[in-house]
Design a protein around this motif. Structure first.
Motif, mmCIF file in Angstrom:
data_model
loop_
_atom_site.group_PDB
_atom_site.id
_atom_site.type_symbol
_atom_site.label_atom_id
_atom_site.label_comp_id
_atom_site.label_asym_id
_atom_site.label_seq_id
_atom_site.Cartn_x
_atom_site.Cartn_y
_atom_site.Cartn_z
ATOM 1 N N LEU A 1 -21.449 4.620 -49.661
ATOM 2 C CA LEU A 1 -20.187 5.308 -49.943
ATOM 3 C C LEU A 1 -19.803 6.384 -48.929
ATOM 4 O O LEU A 1 -18.741 6.983 -49.046
ATOM 5 C CB LEU A 1 -20.208 5.889 -51.356
ATOM 6 N N ALA A 2 -20.622 6.614 -47.918
ATOM 7 C CA ALA A 2 -20.275 7.659 -46.939
ATOM 8 C C ALA A 2 -18.926 7.362 -46.278
ATOM 9 O O ALA A 2 -18.102 8.266 -46.087
ATOM 10 C CB ALA A 2 -21.375 7.798 -45.891
ATOM 11 N N SER A 3 -18.682 6.092 -45.942
ATOM 12 C CA SER A 3 -17.417 5.777 -45.255
ATOM 13 C C SER A 3 -16.226 5.911 -46.203
ATOM 14 O O SER A 3 -15.134 6.313 -45.776
ATOM 15 C CB SER A 3 -17.469 4.373 -44.648
ATOM 16 N N SER A 4 -16.414 5.613 -47.494
ATOM 17 C CA SER A 4 -15.318 5.773 -48.459
ATOM 18 C C SER A 4 -15.014 7.260 -48.652
ATOM 19 O O SER A 4 -13.845 7.658 -48.705
ATOM 20 C CB SER A 4 -15.698 5.160 -49.811
ATOM 21 N N HIS B 1 -16.171 6.608 -37.240
ATOM 22 C CA HIS B 1 -17.172 5.952 -38.084
ATOM 23 C C HIS B 1 -18.273 5.434 -37.159
ATOM 24 O O HIS B 1 -18.048 4.499 -36.395
ATOM 25 C CB HIS B 1 -16.467 4.814 -38.831
ATOM 26 N N ILE B 2 -19.436 6.060 -37.233
ATOM 27 C CA ILE B 2 -20.560 5.656 -36.383
ATOM 28 C C ILE B 2 -21.583 4.953 -37.268
ATOM 29 O O ILE B 2 -22.019 5.511 -38.285
ATOM 30 C CB ILE B 2 -21.228 6.878 -35.714
ATOM 31 N N VAL B 3 -21.970 3.744 -36.891
ATOM 32 C CA VAL B 3 -22.985 3.008 -37.662
ATOM 33 C C VAL B 3 -24.269 2.977 -36.838
ATOM 34 O O VAL B 3 -24.302 2.464 -35.712
ATOM 35 C CB VAL B 3 -22.521 1.573 -37.971
ATOM 36 N N ILE B 4 -25.320 3.551 -37.389
ATOM 37 C CA ILE B 4 -26.630 3.530 -36.740
ATOM 38 C C ILE B 4 -27.341 2.269 -37.219
ATOM 39 O O ILE B 4 -27.739 2.173 -38.385
ATOM 40 C CB ILE B 4 -27.427 4.810 -37.064
ATOM 41 N N ASP B 5 -27.459 1.309 -36.317
ATOM 42 C CA ASP B 5 -27.885 -0.047 -36.693
ATOM 43 C C ASP B 5 -29.305 -0.324 -36.186
ATOM 44 O O ASP B 5 -29.526 -0.554 -34.996
ATOM 45 C CB ASP B 5 -26.889 -1.049 -36.089
ATOM 46 N N ASN B 6 -30.250 -0.297 -37.131
ATOM 47 C CA ASN B 6 -31.631 -0.662 -36.785
ATOM 48 C C ASN B 6 -31.985 -2.036 -37.341
ATOM 49 O O ASN B 6 -33.155 -2.418 -37.371
ATOM 50 C CB ASN B 6 -32.627 0.401 -37.292
ATOM 51 N N GLY B 7 -30.980 -2.750 -37.829
ATOM 52 C CA GLY B 7 -31.199 -4.115 -38.314
ATOM 53 C C GLY B 7 -32.038 -4.200 -39.572
ATOM 54 O O GLY B 7 -32.585 -5.256 -39.883
ATOM 55 N N ALA B 8 -32.115 -3.092 -40.303
ATOM 56 C CA ALA B 8 -33.042 -3.076 -41.444
ATOM 57 C C ALA B 8 -32.699 -1.985 -42.447
ATOM 58 O O ALA B 8 -31.942 -1.061 -42.159
ATOM 59 C CB ALA B 8 -34.469 -2.846 -40.942
ATOM 60 N N TYR B 9 -33.335 -2.112 -43.615
ATOM 61 C CA TYR B 9 -33.341 -1.060 -44.626
ATOM 62 C C TYR B 9 -34.480 -0.123 -44.214
ATOM 63 O O TYR B 9 -35.544 -0.116 -44.821
ATOM 64 C CB TYR B 9 -33.594 -1.658 -46.009
ATOM 65 N N GLY B 10 -34.237 0.623 -43.163
ATOM 66 C CA GLY B 10 -35.296 1.413 -42.539
ATOM 67 C C GLY B 10 -35.911 2.435 -43.464
ATOM 68 O O GLY B 10 -37.100 2.750 -43.352
ATOM 69 N N SER B 11 -35.106 2.988 -44.382
ATOM 70 C CA SER B 11 -35.608 4.036 -45.271
ATOM 71 C C SER B 11 -36.498 3.477 -46.362
ATOM 72 O O SER B 11 -37.176 4.233 -47.052
ATOM 73 C CB SER B 11 -34.440 4.785 -45.911
ATOM 74 N N GLU C 1 -11.753 5.189 -35.499
ATOM 75 C CA GLU C 1 -12.592 4.680 -34.423
ATOM 76 C C GLU C 1 -13.967 4.298 -34.959
ATOM 77 O O GLU C 1 -14.437 4.857 -35.952
ATOM 78 C CB GLU C 1 -12.677 5.725 -33.318
ATOM 79 N N PHE C 2 -14.581 3.349 -34.274
ATOM 80 C CA PHE C 2 -15.827 2.764 -34.778
ATOM 81 C C PHE C 2 -16.810 2.660 -33.624
ATOM 82 O O PHE C 2 -16.501 2.074 -32.582
ATOM 83 C CB PHE C 2 -15.506 1.366 -35.328
ATOM 84 N N ILE C 3 -17.985 3.219 -33.812
ATOM 85 C CA ILE C 3 -19.041 3.064 -32.803
ATOM 86 C C ILE C 3 -20.236 2.402 -33.478
ATOM 87 O O ILE C 3 -20.754 2.910 -34.476
ATOM 88 C CB ILE C 3 -19.471 4.422 -32.202
ATOM 89 N N LEU C 4 -20.647 1.262 -32.927
ATOM 90 C CA LEU C 4 -21.856 0.595 -33.399
ATOM 91 C C LEU C 4 -22.981 1.023 -32.456
ATOM 92 O O LEU C 4 -22.995 0.652 -31.281
ATOM 93 C CB LEU C 4 -21.648 -0.922 -33.367
ATOM 94 N N VAL D 1 -18.280 10.014 -39.751
ATOM 95 C CA VAL D 1 -19.151 9.352 -40.729
ATOM 96 C C VAL D 1 -20.358 8.806 -39.975
ATOM 97 O O VAL D 1 -20.207 8.066 -38.995
ATOM 98 C CB VAL D 1 -18.406 8.194 -41.436
ATOM 99 N N VAL D 2 -21.554 9.197 -40.412
ATOM 100 C CA VAL D 2 -22.771 8.650 -39.808
ATOM 101 C C VAL D 2 -23.370 7.694 -40.843
ATOM 102 O O VAL D 2 -23.952 8.110 -41.842
ATOM 103 C CB VAL D 2 -23.768 9.767 -39.425
ATOM 104 N N ASP D 3 -23.184 6.403 -40.575
ATOM 105 C CA ASP D 3 -23.490 5.353 -41.546
ATOM 106 C C ASP D 3 -24.732 4.585 -41.093
ATOM 107 O O ASP D 3 -25.186 4.722 -39.938
ATOM 108 C CB ASP D 3 -22.273 4.403 -41.573
ATOM 109 N N GLY D 4 -25.250 3.728 -41.969
ATOM 110 C CA GLY D 4 -26.350 2.837 -41.605
ATOM 111 C C GLY D 4 -25.885 1.398 -41.743
ATOM 112 O O GLY D 4 -24.903 1.121 -42.441
#
Ligand SMILES: Cc1ncc(C[n+]2csc(CCOP(=O)(O)OP(=O)(O)O)c2C)c(N)n1
Ligand SMILES: [Mg+2]
Length: 188
Positions: free
Chosen positions: A52-55, A98-108, A154-157, A71-74
């Motif tokens: 919900l961070a982006s909403s 909107h920045i998405v930090i993408d580690n390809g996983a449910y890292g947490s 704006e969107f940064i992957l 927004v710092v998203d996963g």
């Protein structure tokens, strides 16, 4: 070149944005790392409501048009609430990064694989109406992409390596986080 680490992505984001920007960060280690290293009244952590961070960021951007909202998203968070980018692309606030930090996983969790590699977030973001989209995997490129942000949606992957420190404190006093954030909004 090797992808950056979560630590490096977060440090770059927090060092590059302005002190007047509002920061909304997603559930799990992303918020916990920001809380431990960069706690500030301009931050809102979303520890319990994955996705919900982006909403929340969209609502804030629309209601505070003179404030830049970061927004710092996963990746798994975005997948959980993918419709949010359609709403953002439709509403096109002029002040949302909107920045998405993408580690390809449910890292947490236990680093279970997400489906971000087949989701093509960058193409989706462009297709639904974001005006500026960048894909980066290093700190310099991330910094430049953030500095290019002026007006728009704006969107940064930001692609990162899986792993990193896990023993961060949790943001617990969320009423206080909210109250000081409201004050920050009124004063800046
Ligand atoms: C609604 C909801 N479901 C599940 C969780 C548990 N949870 C916390 S963080 C997380 C994974 C988040 O993954 P991602 O957004 O990719 O960020 P990462 O942990 O990889 O940095 C999960 C499943 C939660 N907090 N809320
Ligand atoms: Mg992830």
């Amino acid at each position: 070149m090797a992808k950056m680490k979560r630590k490096e992505a977060i440090e770059t984001i927090m060092a590059t944005i302005s002190h007047e920007d509002a920061v909304i960060s997603t559930t799990g280690l992303i918020s916990r790392e920001i809380f431990e290293k960069f706690d500030s009244e301009r931050n809102i952590y979303v520890p319990g409501s994955m996705g919900l961070a982006s909403s929340i960021g969209l609502g804030l951007a629309i209601s505070c048009p003179s404030k830049r909202v970061i927004v710092v998203d996963g990746d798994s968070s975005l997948l959980m609430n993918l419709g949010s980018i359609v709403t953002i692309g439709n509403k096109q606030p002029t002040n949302l990064l909107h920045i998405v930090i993408d580690n390809g996983a449910y890292g947490s969790c236990s680093e279970e694989k997400s489906m971000s590699d087949s989701a093509h977030f960058d193409k989706l973001a462009l297709d639904v109406g974001y005006q500026f989209v960048r894909v980066v995997d290093g700190q310099e490129a991330l910094k430049h992409a953030i500095l290019e942000f002026s007006r728009g949606s704006e969107f940064i992957l930001a692609k990162i390596k899986l792993g990193g420190r896990r023993d961060f404190r949790r943001p617990l006093n969320l009423a206080n986080v909210k109250n000081r954030f409201m004050l920050f909004l009124r004063q800046t």
